[in-house]
Write a protein that holds these residues in place. Structure first.
Motif, mmCIF file in Angstrom:
data_model
loop_
_atom_site.group_PDB
_atom_site.id
_atom_site.type_symbol
_atom_site.label_atom_id
_atom_site.label_comp_id
_atom_site.label_asym_id
_atom_site.label_seq_id
_atom_site.Cartn_x
_atom_site.Cartn_y
_atom_site.Cartn_z
ATOM 1 N N ALA A 1 38.050 118.115 74.923
ATOM 2 C CA ALA A 1 37.339 118.837 75.205
ATOM 3 C C ALA A 1 36.178 117.799 76.184
ATOM 4 O O ALA A 1 36.480 117.186 77.173
ATOM 5 C CB ALA A 1 36.110 116.647 73.961
ATOM 6 N N VAL A 2 34.986 118.043 76.413
ATOM 7 C CA VAL A 2 34.097 117.710 77.713
ATOM 8 C C VAL A 2 32.888 117.368 77.365
ATOM 9 O O VAL A 2 32.219 118.251 76.715
ATOM 10 C CB VAL A 2 34.490 118.865 78.558
ATOM 11 N N ALA A 3 32.622 116.201 77.349
ATOM 12 C CA ALA A 3 31.038 115.714 77.548
ATOM 13 C C ALA A 3 30.552 116.048 78.727
ATOM 14 O O ALA A 3 30.129 114.767 79.785
ATOM 15 C CB ALA A 3 31.252 113.752 76.563
ATOM 16 N N LEU A 4 29.363 116.431 78.759
ATOM 17 C CA LEU A 4 28.530 116.445 79.576
ATOM 18 C C LEU A 4 27.348 115.546 79.149
ATOM 19 O O LEU A 4 26.049 116.155 77.753
ATOM 20 C CB LEU A 4 27.831 117.694 79.892
ATOM 21 N N LYS A 5 26.045 115.185 80.014
ATOM 22 C CA LYS A 5 24.117 114.368 79.828
ATOM 23 C C LYS A 5 23.585 115.930 80.149
ATOM 24 O O LYS A 5 23.929 116.852 81.467
ATOM 25 C CB LYS A 5 24.005 113.434 80.845
ATOM 26 N N ALA A 6 23.216 116.480 79.353
ATOM 27 C CA ALA A 6 22.611 117.848 79.530
ATOM 28 C C ALA A 6 20.815 117.528 80.840
ATOM 29 O O ALA A 6 21.080 116.444 81.134
ATOM 30 C CB ALA A 6 21.154 118.137 78.242
ATOM 31 N N LEU B 1 32.244 110.642 65.787
ATOM 32 C CA LEU B 1 31.694 110.436 67.021
ATOM 33 C C LEU B 1 30.393 109.616 67.278
ATOM 34 O O LEU B 1 29.419 109.768 66.149
ATOM 35 C CB LEU B 1 31.904 111.395 68.073
ATOM 36 N N ASP B 2 30.072 108.517 67.944
ATOM 37 C CA ASP B 2 28.944 107.840 67.493
ATOM 38 C C ASP B 2 28.414 107.721 68.487
ATOM 39 O O ASP B 2 28.993 106.797 69.367
ATOM 40 C CB ASP B 2 29.616 106.361 66.383
ATOM 41 N N LEU B 3 27.493 108.886 69.642
ATOM 42 C CA LEU B 3 27.094 108.329 71.215
ATOM 43 C C LEU B 3 25.589 107.945 70.359
ATOM 44 O O LEU B 3 24.583 108.432 70.194
ATOM 45 C CB LEU B 3 26.397 109.681 71.962
ATOM 46 N N ASN B 4 25.133 106.459 70.877
ATOM 47 C CA ASN B 4 24.021 105.855 70.992
ATOM 48 C C ASN B 4 22.876 105.981 71.823
ATOM 49 O O ASN B 4 21.688 106.136 71.901
ATOM 50 C CB ASN B 4 23.968 104.685 70.473
ATOM 51 N N ARG B 5 23.227 105.450 73.470
ATOM 52 C CA ARG B 5 23.267 105.762 74.715
ATOM 53 C C ARG B 5 23.533 106.018 75.452
ATOM 54 O O ARG B 5 24.766 106.544 75.896
ATOM 55 C CB ARG B 5 22.277 103.812 74.804
ATOM 56 N N ALA B 6 23.061 107.095 76.261
ATOM 57 C CA ALA B 6 24.002 107.485 78.264
ATOM 58 C C ALA B 6 24.723 106.932 78.695
ATOM 59 O O ALA B 6 25.717 106.763 78.940
ATOM 60 C CB ALA B 6 22.210 107.830 78.773
ATOM 61 N N GLU B 7 24.710 105.570 78.370
ATOM 62 C CA GLU B 7 26.166 104.631 78.615
ATOM 63 C C GLU B 7 27.065 105.165 78.658
ATOM 64 O O GLU B 7 28.386 104.895 78.879
ATOM 65 C CB GLU B 7 25.507 103.711 79.531
ATOM 66 N N GLY B 8 26.723 104.790 77.388
ATOM 67 C CA GLY B 8 28.195 105.394 76.172
ATOM 68 C C GLY B 8 28.858 107.113 76.827
ATOM 69 O O GLY B 8 29.668 106.838 75.847
ATOM 70 N N LEU B 9 28.197 107.831 77.485
ATOM 71 C CA LEU B 9 28.709 109.377 77.339
ATOM 72 C C LEU B 9 30.409 108.952 78.074
ATOM 73 O O LEU B 9 31.431 109.911 77.669
ATOM 74 C CB LEU B 9 28.024 109.916 77.968
ATOM 75 N N ALA C 1 24.890 116.232 75.409
ATOM 76 C CA ALA C 1 24.195 115.243 75.009
ATOM 77 C C ALA C 1 22.637 115.440 75.988
ATOM 78 O O ALA C 1 22.619 115.368 77.011
ATOM 79 C CB ALA C 1 24.979 113.674 74.902
ATOM 80 N N GLU C 2 21.882 115.140 74.964
ATOM 81 C CA GLU C 2 20.291 115.217 75.377
ATOM 82 C C GLU C 2 20.187 113.798 75.240
ATOM 83 O O GLU C 2 19.900 113.262 74.145
ATOM 84 C CB GLU C 2 19.492 116.182 75.397
ATOM 85 N N PHE C 3 19.588 112.564 76.399
ATOM 86 C CA PHE C 3 18.622 111.858 75.709
ATOM 87 C C PHE C 3 16.978 111.700 76.065
ATOM 88 O O PHE C 3 16.483 112.410 77.132
ATOM 89 C CB PHE C 3 18.992 110.680 77.180
ATOM 90 N N LYS C 4 15.955 111.009 75.719
ATOM 91 C CA LYS C 4 15.217 110.087 75.498
ATOM 92 C C LYS C 4 14.498 109.574 76.646
ATOM 93 O O LYS C 4 15.637 109.123 78.121
ATOM 94 C CB LYS C 4 14.909 109.779 74.469
ATOM 95 N N LYS C 5 13.908 109.311 76.990
ATOM 96 C CA LYS C 5 13.530 108.230 78.586
ATOM 97 C C LYS C 5 13.546 107.053 78.202
ATOM 98 O O LYS C 5 14.139 106.753 79.234
ATOM 99 C CB LYS C 5 11.864 108.472 78.997
ATOM 100 N N ASP C 6 14.145 106.047 76.776
ATOM 101 C CA ASP C 6 14.690 105.337 77.130
ATOM 102 C C ASP C 6 16.174 104.985 77.369
ATOM 103 O O ASP C 6 17.000 103.901 76.742
ATOM 104 C CB ASP C 6 14.148 104.782 76.217
ATOM 105 N N ASP C 7 17.073 106.308 77.529
ATOM 106 C CA ASP C 7 18.195 106.663 76.900
ATOM 107 C C ASP C 7 19.219 106.988 75.542
ATOM 108 O O ASP C 7 19.876 106.336 75.179
ATOM 109 C CB ASP C 7 18.652 105.751 77.887
ATOM 110 N N SER C 8 17.755 106.871 74.574
ATOM 111 C CA SER C 8 18.810 106.381 73.460
ATOM 112 C C SER C 8 18.626 108.738 73.535
ATOM 113 O O SER C 8 18.193 109.122 73.710
ATOM 114 C CB SER C 8 17.908 105.943 72.465
#
Length: 123
Positions: A33-38, A11-19, A82-89
């Motif tokens: 599987a279920v992928a959620l944004k924290a 799995l290679d997730l770089n940014r929030a829009e990839g979830l 997945a938890e993301f930074k303010k810049d969505d990384s």
């Protein structure tokens, strides 16, 4: 996402829009599987019962991981938060096997980090 010769998936997730795309790929491959944004505002209790995971974060990049779909029990779903930074990384990604009938619809950050294994190389 890349399928390896041993059946594992990288799995290679770089940014929030990839979830959402990650979720679609997992479904297409038949991975339960279920992928959620924290979500720090999530009020749903995290699943109390879960299995120990055999999924490993790869290198020091938090959005990369190797999963083994064949190690997911029939009665389980892989929960990816997945938890993301303010810049969505990607800041962090946590993996947990939960019972199929106990999959949350939201999750707070830090449900349990994947096991860091620096000896495993992406490839």
């Amino acid at each position: 996402m890349n399928k390896q010769a041993d059946g594992s998936l990288i799995l290679d997730l770089n940014r929030a829009e990839g979830l959402p795309g990650l979720q679609k790929q997992l479904k297409k491959l038949g991975v339960p599987a279920v992928a959620l944004k924290a979500d720090k505002n999530c009020t749903e209790a995290p699943p109390a019962e879960y299995w120990a995971t055999q999924f490993h974060a790869l290198t020091s990049e938090p959005g990369k991981a190797r999963i083994r779909p064949d190690m997911i029990p029939h009665a389980a779903t892989l929960l990816i938060v997945a938890e993301f930074k303010k810049d969505d990384s990607v800041k962090s990604v946590a993996y947990r096997l939960v019972k199929k009938n106990k999959v949350p619809t939201c999750a707070v950050p830090g449900i349990g980090e994947g096991v860091l294994d620096p000896s495993v190389k992406v490839g």
